[in-house]
Design a protein around this motif. Structure first.
Motif, PDB file in Angstrom:
ATOM      1  N   GLY A 227       0.884  -1.171   0.000  1.00  0.00           N
ATOM      2  CA  GLY A 227       0.000   0.000   0.000  1.00  0.00           C
ATOM      3  C   GLY A 227       0.922   1.221   0.000  1.00  0.00           C
ATOM      4  N   ASP A 228       0.432   2.371  -0.439  1.00  0.00           N
ATOM      5  CA  ASP A 228       1.282   3.568  -0.487  1.00  0.00           C
ATOM      6  C   ASP A 228       0.385   4.801  -0.436  1.00  0.00           C
ATOM      7  N   LEU A 229       0.293   5.405   0.739  1.00  0.00           N
ATOM      8  CA  LEU A 229      -0.594   6.563   0.909  1.00  0.00           C
ATOM      9  C   LEU A 229       0.153   7.699   1.599  1.00  0.00           C
ATOM     10  N   GLY A 291       2.810   9.817 -10.268  1.00  0.00           N
ATOM     11  CA  GLY A 291       2.568   8.559  -9.559  1.00  0.00           C
ATOM     12  C   GLY A 291       3.246   7.392 -10.228  1.00  0.00           C
ATOM     13  N   HIS A 292       2.923   6.207  -9.712  1.00  0.00           N
ATOM     14  CA  HIS A 292       3.578   4.979 -10.170  1.00  0.00           C
ATOM     15  C   HIS A 292       2.684   3.796  -9.858  1.00  0.00           C
ATOM     16  N   GLY A 293       2.914   2.693 -10.561  1.00  0.00           N
ATOM     17  CA  GLY A 293       2.212   1.463 -10.227  1.00  0.00           C
ATOM     18  C   GLY A 293       2.702   0.939  -8.885  1.00  0.00           C
ATOM     19  N   VAL A 318      -2.399   2.371  -9.543  1.00  0.00           N
ATOM     20  CA  VAL A 318      -1.386   3.436  -9.552  1.00  0.00           C
ATOM     21  C   VAL A 318      -1.595   4.402  -8.385  1.00  0.00           C
ATOM     22  N   THR A 319      -0.522   5.026  -7.981  1.00  0.00           N
ATOM     23  CA  THR A 319      -0.647   6.097  -6.991  1.00  0.00           C
ATOM     24  C   THR A 319      -0.874   7.410  -7.740  1.00  0.00           C
ATOM     25  N   VAL A 320      -1.592   8.311  -7.087  1.00  0.00           N
ATOM     26  CA  VAL A 320      -1.745   9.676  -7.637  1.00  0.00           C
ATOM     27  C   VAL A 320      -1.302  10.598  -6.508  1.00  0.00           C
ATOM     28  N   GLU A 321      -0.125  11.201  -6.683  1.00  0.00           N
ATOM     29  CA  GLU A 321       0.513  11.885  -5.556  1.00  0.00           C
ATOM     30  C   GLU A 321       1.216  13.182  -5.930  1.00  0.00           C
ATOM     31  N   PRO A 322       0.440  14.204  -6.299  1.00  0.00           N
ATOM     32  CA  PRO A 322       1.097  15.484  -6.545  1.00  0.00           C
ATOM     33  C   PRO A 322       1.682  16.045  -5.249  1.00  0.00           C
ATOM     34  N   ILE A 334      -0.241  14.707  -1.231  1.00  0.00           N
ATOM     35  CA  ILE A 334      -1.450  13.927  -0.937  1.00  0.00           C
ATOM     36  C   ILE A 334      -1.434  12.773  -1.927  1.00  0.00           C
ATOM     37  N   GLU A 335      -1.547  11.550  -1.424  1.00  0.00           N
ATOM     38  CA  GLU A 335      -1.382  10.371  -2.280  1.00  0.00           C
ATOM     39  C   GLU A 335      -2.462   9.336  -2.000  1.00  0.00           C
ATOM     40  N   ASP A 336      -3.105   8.897  -3.080  1.00  0.00           N
ATOM     41  CA  ASP A 336      -4.069   7.801  -2.972  1.00  0.00           C
ATOM     42  C   ASP A 336      -3.742   6.740  -4.007  1.00  0.00           C
TER      43      ASP A 336
HETATM   44 MN    MN Z   1       4.202   6.677  -3.873  1.00  0.00          MN
END
Ligand code: MN
Ligand code: GLY
Length: 357
Positions: A227-229, A291-293, A318-322, A334-336
């Protein structure tokens, strides 16, 4: 029904016109065999029949227990000699290898005194197979995310003036372990005040003070999946400038997620977020890709980057983390984690994002 992982990997043999595939890195070996090795492990995927797993004697019983649909072999000779003989035995002259994970030492040893052996790079092929997740993989990632979210609840409960970044990280990681996560997906980031301007800051002994932003970027692992948040929190209220940055990043993330769907270029998702930050004047402070897978490894394909030529497909996670990072002031990220579906996407994480006052 989706094809089993080993069959999807085996398709690379035909595509690249090789005799077999050879893996010596722990993450690809786990991905294909489900065996979590330590070191000195090899996996040969032949054209037909079960993949062959080579392990040292001390790992034999565990490999038998953990690995799925593989033939487990113990080796007592030197590692490179064992692999060389195994390749000869299955008449593999043309070997597909992920170059990004193979040591020059091994290639030299396998080539020595062998005129026939040829190697073909299959890095992109295996990354591409791994980028589209199976139902079971998605379930493991969902569980890893659930445990990661418990970590945020613990962080918020424990946040008080004077607590050190490392202490907060320890509380989070204790919660991970007690909730079934055997290891962290990456070193926990708890970065407060000016430390938050470093995207990969590692938790330090710095005490957290009132009025600071705190970037908490954490990931539990469950059944081998990450997981990556990231959440940006505040202790007490923060300045108008920090608030402005926070809401710009939140808007950039929402806008990118709204547009993520199968068929769009990974680079387009990145530019959507970048354009929002541009409107606020923060574009130059967004110093990484969107982001990344995620999967067995914390950073997998696809990369949501301006340089990526990949197209998003259903089954990718994928993560979305601007983020915006201003030296001497602070940072916000902020990353989801988002699953790409047939019709759009599903955000797999549910933890509230607006955590500053
Ligand atoms: Mn990440
Ligand atoms: N969560 C750490 C990273 O994505 O780089």
């Amino acid at each position: 029904m989706a094809k089993p992982i080993v069959e999807r990997v085996r398709e690379i043999i035909e595509k690249r016109n090789v005799d077999c595939l050879l893996f010596t890195d722990l993450s690809n070996i786990f991905y294909i065999s489900r065996f979590k090795g330590f070191e000195g492990i090899a996996l040969i995927v032949p054209k037909d029949g079960a993949p062959k797993l080579y392990v040292p004697k001390l790992e034999y019983e565990r490999a038998l227990e953990e690995s799925k649909n593989t033939e487990v072999h113990v080796y007592e000779e030197r590692f490179e000699k064992t692999i060389k003989e195994a390749l000869e035995e299955c008449k593999c002259n043309k070997v597909g290898l992920p170059y990004y994970k193979v040591s020059f030492w091994l290639i030299s040893a396998l080539s020595k005194n062998s005129d026939n052996i040829k190697f073909v790079d299959i890095s992109k092929d295996i990354m591409s197979v791994r980028s589209v997740k199976t139902f079971e993989e998605i379930n493991a990632i969902k569980k890893a995310i659930k445990i990661t979210e418990i970590g945020f609840a613990v962080a918020l409960e424990s946040l008080r003036e004077g607590i050190r970044e490392l202490e907060l990280a320890a509380k989070i990681e204790y919660a991970f372990k007690t909730n079934g996560s055997l290891e962290v997906a990456f070193p926990s980031i708890v970065a407060s005040g000016t430390n938050s301007a470093l995207p990969h800051a590692i938790a330090s002994t710095k005490p957290i003070r009132k009025g600071e932003l705190i970037v908490v970027d954490i990931g539990a692992k469950y059944e081998g999946y990450c997981g990556d948040l990231t959440r940006t929190l505040s202790l007490g209220s923060v300045s108008e400038k920090l608030k402005d940055i926070f809401y710009a990043v939140l808007e950039a993330q929402k806008e990118a997620i709204k547009n993520i769907r199968p068929g769009i270029k990974a680079s387009e998702a990145d530019s959507i977020a970048r354009n929002v930050l541009k409107e606020y004047g923060y574009e130059k402070y967004f110093i990484h890709s969107l982001g990344h897978g995620i999967g067995v490894d914390i950073h997998e394909f696809p990369r949501l980057s301006s340089k990526s030529d990949e197209i998003l497909k259903p089954g990718m996670v994928v993560t979305v983390e601007p983020g915006v990072y201003i030296k001497g002031l602070g940072g916000v990220r902020i990353e989801d984690d988002v699953l790409i579906t047939e019709s759009g996407n599903t955000i797999l994480s549910t933890y509230p994002r607006d955590l500053i006052i």
